[in-house]
Design an enzyme around this catalytic site. Sequence first.
Site, PDB file in Angstrom:
ATOM      1  N   ARG A 147     -47.243   3.280 124.545  1.00  0.00           N
ATOM      2  CA  ARG A 147     -46.558   4.362 123.864  1.00  0.00           C
ATOM      3  C   ARG A 147     -47.540   5.507 123.681  1.00  0.00           C
ATOM      4  O   ARG A 147     -48.665   5.294 123.200  1.00  0.00           O
ATOM      5  CB  ARG A 147     -46.040   3.913 122.496  1.00  0.00           C
ATOM      6  N   TYR A 159     -46.743  12.941 113.515  1.00  0.00           N
ATOM      7  CA  TYR A 159     -46.432  11.522 113.508  1.00  0.00           C
ATOM      8  C   TYR A 159     -47.207  10.792 114.597  1.00  0.00           C
ATOM      9  O   TYR A 159     -47.370  11.295 115.711  1.00  0.00           O
ATOM     10  CB  TYR A 159     -44.921  11.284 113.737  1.00  0.00           C
ATOM     11  N   ASP A 210     -42.101   8.107 121.088  1.00  0.00           N
ATOM     12  CA  ASP A 210     -41.295   8.051 119.869  1.00  0.00           C
ATOM     13  C   ASP A 210     -41.149   9.463 119.306  1.00  0.00           C
ATOM     14  O   ASP A 210     -42.135  10.064 118.874  1.00  0.00           O
ATOM     15  CB  ASP A 210     -42.003   7.146 118.841  1.00  0.00           C
ATOM     16  N   HIS A 212     -39.319  10.161 116.800  1.00  0.00           N
ATOM     17  CA  HIS A 212     -39.311   9.896 115.357  1.00  0.00           C
ATOM     18  C   HIS A 212     -38.311  10.763 114.594  1.00  0.00           C
ATOM     19  O   HIS A 212     -38.631  11.378 113.578  1.00  0.00           O
ATOM     20  CB  HIS A 212     -40.728  10.056 114.777  1.00  0.00           C
ATOM     21  N   GLU A 236     -37.653   7.258 122.204  1.00  0.00           N
ATOM     22  CA  GLU A 236     -37.197   6.557 121.009  1.00  0.00           C
ATOM     23  C   GLU A 236     -36.853   7.508 119.864  1.00  0.00           C
ATOM     24  O   GLU A 236     -37.532   8.505 119.655  1.00  0.00           O
ATOM     25  CB  GLU A 236     -38.303   5.609 120.547  1.00  0.00           C
ATOM     26  N   GLU A 262     -34.904   0.982 114.751  1.00  0.00           N
ATOM     27  CA  GLU A 262     -35.872   0.274 113.887  1.00  0.00           C
ATOM     28  C   GLU A 262     -35.496   0.381 112.418  1.00  0.00           C
ATOM     29  O   GLU A 262     -35.822  -0.504 111.641  1.00  0.00           O
ATOM     30  CB  GLU A 262     -37.284   0.799 114.120  1.00  0.00           C
ATOM     31  N   ARG A 283     -33.648  -1.316 118.803  1.00  0.00           N
ATOM     32  CA  ARG A 283     -34.985  -1.523 118.242  1.00  0.00           C
ATOM     33  C   ARG A 283     -35.000  -2.417 117.004  1.00  0.00           C
ATOM     34  O   ARG A 283     -36.067  -2.724 116.476  1.00  0.00           O
ATOM     35  CB  ARG A 283     -35.583  -0.165 117.842  1.00  0.00           C
ATOM     36  N   GLU A 339     -42.628  -4.310 120.734  1.00  0.00           N
ATOM     37  CA  GLU A 339     -43.707  -3.423 120.272  1.00  0.00           C
ATOM     38  C   GLU A 339     -44.825  -4.256 119.674  1.00  0.00           C
ATOM     39  O   GLU A 339     -44.580  -5.243 118.965  1.00  0.00           O
ATOM     40  CB  GLU A 339     -43.180  -2.441 119.225  1.00  0.00           C
ATOM     41  N   TRP A 402     -39.057  12.902 108.740  1.00  0.00           N
ATOM     42  CA  TRP A 402     -40.431  12.478 109.080  1.00  0.00           C
ATOM     43  C   TRP A 402     -40.372  11.500 110.234  1.00  0.00           C
ATOM     44  O   TRP A 402     -39.480  10.675 110.322  1.00  0.00           O
ATOM     45  CB  TRP A 402     -41.114  11.805 107.891  1.00  0.00           C
TER      46      TRP A 402
HETATM   47  C1  CS2 Z   1     -42.679   3.769 114.379  1.00  0.00           C
HETATM   48  C2  CS2 Z   1     -43.099   3.040 113.138  1.00  0.00           C
HETATM   49  O1  CS2 Z   1     -43.595   1.961 115.582  1.00  0.00           O
HETATM   50  C3  CS2 Z   1     -42.694   2.818 115.562  1.00  0.00           C
HETATM   51  O2  CS2 Z   1     -41.822   2.950 116.429  1.00  0.00           O
HETATM   52  O3  CS2 Z   1     -41.450   4.406 114.276  1.00  0.00           O
HETATM   53  O4  CS2 Z   1     -44.481   2.964 113.145  1.00  0.00           O
HETATM   54  C4  CS2 Z   1     -42.654   3.683 111.835  1.00  0.00           C
HETATM   55  O5  CS2 Z   1     -43.199   4.973 111.745  1.00  0.00           O
HETATM   56  C5  CS2 Z   1     -43.132   2.825 110.683  1.00  0.00           C
HETATM   57  O6  CS2 Z   1     -42.632   1.525 110.869  1.00  0.00           O
HETATM   58  C6  CS2 Z   1     -42.652   3.393 109.348  1.00  0.00           C
HETATM   59  O7  CS2 Z   1     -43.053   2.522 108.312  1.00  0.00           O
HETATM   60 MG    MG Z   2     -40.317   4.249 115.986  1.00  0.00          MG
END
Ligand code: CS2
Ligand code: MG
Length: 402
Positions: A147, A159, A210, A212, A236, A262, A283, A339, A402
């Site tokens: 990633r 991020y 990602d 995000h 993602e 996620e 995810r 992941e 975020w």
């Molecule tokens: C991120 C996460 O790994 C990922 O895909 O989106 O690291 C996410 O930022 C954290 O789990 C938030 O606690």
């Molecule tokens: Mg993520």
Amino acid sequence: MKITQAKVIVCCPGRNFVTLKIETDEGLYGIGDATLNGREKSVVSYLEDYVVPMLIGKDPQRIEDIWQYLYRGAYWRRGPVGMTAIAAVDTALWDIKAKAANMPLYQLLGGRSRDKVMVYTHANGADLESTLDAVGKAIDQGYKAVRVQSGIPGVAGTYGVSKYGGKYEPADSDLPSEDVWSTEKYLNFAPTMFDEVRRQYGDQVHLLHDVHHRLTPIEAGRLGKELEPYHLFWMEDAVPAENQEAFKLIRQHTTTPLAVGEIFNSIHDCRELIQNQLIDYIRSTVVHAGGITQLRRIADFAALYHVKTGCHGATDLSPVCMGAALHFDFWVPNFGIQEHMAHSELMESVFTRDYRYADGYFTPGEKIGHGVDIDEELAKKYPYQRKCLPVNRLEDGTLWNW
Ligand code: CS2
Ligand code: MG
């Protein structure tokens, strides 16, 4: 068999983890991850003040009945706190059942569907040059999938990139720190980043990214289209997914594979995305999607629509979740990728685990249960410290995702 006790163990060996330990009258016990990054104590209360008293005396073998009892019985269904608590109970009960059956969890789920589990790791840097170096290091470590996240020219911090160098841990302060974001600067930079990565490392390595949750659907369509020449494994969280229908617009503009989920905690969060084939990978993972019991339902539903699994695996999911997820990954027919954002040695020090890494893949191990345990005495050395995730603002001060 009866549940005699359930303990909630909170520790902070480099970051906060919440672990549930369910004990029985036959000496067997099970372990579940109950960590919700930035809101850990909410799950502790949900478990200690409500769920644990309900569990005492119940038969731990009745996994489905207990899942339904905690889900339907709450009345106030779904949500990250309640579903993380249910997930911890569910994972611990599957751990107990597999131990009682004297087999690794993947055998209880139906046996292995593969010889090894492909994982992706994180490569990030404050600028393009350090990001390219990090990608090279990941490839040298044998990862087949990486990633890629980078600092963005003209944007202070972003991020996926450590603000202070070293390992990236997003929950970095007692109260939320504030990041600044520019969609325009990001969209102008991201294609260049992947062009450079492909130019330097070729087409063999799988590349993931990602976003995000930071774009609008049409912006995500633009980015996906511009990244098509770089054949990403997935893009993602391009857009916040409360509005599942919005992904239709992204799909109209790009063939770049999409991954979401996620932060989902229920099959209902992804039903439209899956049945309308608006995503390619789901995810969701054990700790936030209601445990093995619901994750299996999501995966089986996804399989009907050619959607594969891509379980979340950040450091704020404990080794207990990683262990259980790897057993799930070993079994699940429509596996995509797992992941693996590596925990630090300190984080891992309070857990024993049976899963192993080799050349870009993991195997879950052959210990009975999910193979992960916690050293309660050692965990006491690391008391909880409140750490919140950042908030994000646009350059004009607007509060953003975020
Ligand atoms: C991120 C996460 O790994 C990922 O895909 O989106 O690291 C996410 O930022 C954290 O789990 C938030 O606690
Ligand atoms: Mg993520």
